[in-house]
Design an enzyme around this catalytic site. Sequence first.
Site: not given
Ligand code: TNX
Length: 600
Positions: A178, A251, A316-317, A408, A410, A460
Amino acid sequence: MRLILSFCFMAIVQVYRAQNVGVVPLPNSIQYNNGKLNIESVHTMALGKVPDGLVNLCSSLFHSQIKPNSVTCNLALDSKASISKEGYALSIGEKGINITARDLAGIFYAIQTLSQIIASSKENNSIPYLTIYDEPRYSYRGMHLDVSRHMFPVSAIKQYIDVMSQYKFNTLHWHLTDDQGWRIEIKKYPRLTEIGGYRDQTLIGNMQKSEREFDGIRYGGYYTQEEVKEIVAYAAARYITIIPEIEMPGHAEAAIAAYPHLACENNHGPFGTVQYFGVFENVFCAGKDETFTFLQDVLDEVMLLFPSRYIHIGGDECPKVKWETCPACQKRKKKQKLKDEHELQSYFVQRIEKYLNSKGRSIIGWDEILEGGLAPNATVMSWQGTKGGILAAKQRHDVIMTPVSHLYLDYLQSKSNEEPLAIGGHLPLSQVYSFNPTTAELSAEEQKHILGVQANIWTEYIDTPDKLFYMMLPRALAVSEIAWTNQSNKNYVDFSEKRLPNHLAQFDKNNIAYRVPTPFGAMDTTLLGSKFKLDFKPSVQGAKVYYTIDGYTPGTLNQTMTAPLEISVPSKSVREIKSIVITPSGRRSVVVTTILKNEE
Ligand code: TNX
C-alpha cells in the site's frame, strides 16, 4: 442430507439451550443424549489416511495414557461419507468419540469443536454425550490483515492464524502493499523493500484532526520470502489458505517511491512512502508497458510463494487525475478505444487478469473493479456496502461480502471515549453479528455466487499486536458465526451472553488481548423512577462487575455486584452508577454510566 439435518435441528433446539456446550461458531445441528464421557481415558485412533499432525492435535486434547479401560476417539476420513465439504459428524457416547469427515479440513474442524466442548466443561473432565452434524454455510470464510500501514511480527501473524483456525476461518487475505509500505521481498526489485518498505515518520493521531503532527520516527520492515513461506505453510497446516494482495493501479505510492519510472510520463513527483493515510494520486501508469512487465515479474514471484487459486489485485480507490494528462495513458486509451479513465482501469485489471489466468490463477478485486466493466473471470470483494456484490452476482460473478457497514473491524467498538485511537465509525459486536451476506434481492441462482464473507482489519491506527487482537476479538467470533452458521440457527443473545463469556475467559487465560464487553444488563442511559434493582453480570466467565455510586471510576477497590443491587433514589435526586468488568488477568471493560433519576 440437508433436509434431515434441519429436521433434527428443529427438534433439538430446546435441549441445546438447556445444555450449552459453548461452541462458536454454533454447529448447525446438535443432539444431546443422556450421560457423560470421562475424557481421562480417551485414546485417539486414525481410520483412513489421517496425517499424524491431526492425530496428535486430537490426542493433545486428552493427555491420556492407554489404560485397560480406555475408549477411543476415532478420526475417520471417508471420502464417500454423505457429508459436505469441510463438514463433519462428531458423536460422543459411552464407547468413546467418533469423528467422520469427507476431507481433512472437516476432521480439523471437528477437533476444534471437540476442543471447545472440552474447554467449556473442563472442571469435571467429562463431556456430554451428543451427536453433531455440522457443515459451513459458506465456502469462503475470511479475515483480512493489512500489514502495510503497520506491520506485525511473524509470531503475531501466526497467532492471528491460530485464532482464525479455532473459529473455522479458512482464508487469510494478506494486504501486503500500500502507499505506506511495501512489505513483501521481491528478489528482482530489491528497492521495493529497501525504499518502499520504510517511511521517515508517521502521522500522530487521527487523520481527521485539523492539524497534522508527525512522530519523527522512521518506521518499516518487510517479510522475507523465507518468512512468507513459513507463514503460508503454518496457515496451510491449519486449513487456511493465504490470498496475497498486491495493490494496483492505486495505493501504489511505496512502489513508485522505489521505482519512479512506474508513475505516469508527466508525473515527476515528489515521490515517497506515505507518512499519513488516505487516497493518493501517484498511481501506476496505465500507458507504459513497463508497468505491466514490472507487475508480472512481481506476480511471478508472488505466485511461487502462494499456492492459492486467488490473487487479490486491489483495484480500489485509484484516482485517475494523473492518467488524464499522461501522454502514454491517453495513447493507450485511444489505441484500445476506451471511453474514459474508468475503462482504462478496466483495461489495466483485465490485462493483469489475463496474465494470471494464463498461469492458472484467478483474480479478486475490490468493488471498484466494476467501474468501467468487470474483468471476465474476476471475483468481486464488496466493501462499499453490499451493492457492488449484488451487482456482480447479477452479472454471474463470484462475490465475497465485506461491507464497511458490518465487517470493518478497524472501526470503533463503542462510543466510549476510553476506546483506543481508531479510524472512527461505530461497529459494535451486535451489528457485526446481525449481518446476513445472502440478500433476498438475489435469485437462488445468483445467490450461489456469494462465496462468503470476510472481515477486514486495516491498520492505520493499529500499531501493536495487542491492539490488533483487541480490534479482532470478540468481533471476529461474530464473523465466524455469520460465515459458518445457518441464518436460522443464529441468535445474538445465545452467542454473546451464553457462549462468548467462556471463549473470552480462554483468551484471558492465554494472554491474548481482546475487548472486554461491558457488563451484561448495564447501559449508558438514564432510567427514571425511585426504586431500582440493577443486576449487571460479568461478560467474561470468572470476571467480576465492580461499581461505584460516588462518581469515581470503578476498580478492584470497589464493591462487586454479586447480587442484584437494590437502590432507592430520593425525590428530585439523581444517582450515577458506574460499572466495569474486570477479568482474572486484570483486563477491563470501558466504564458504563447508568443514571438513576427521581423526578417526582
Ligand atoms: C478503505 S477498503 C480502504 C483502505 C483503508 C480503509 C480504512 C478498501 C478497499 N480501501 O485503503 O485502509 O478504507 O477503513
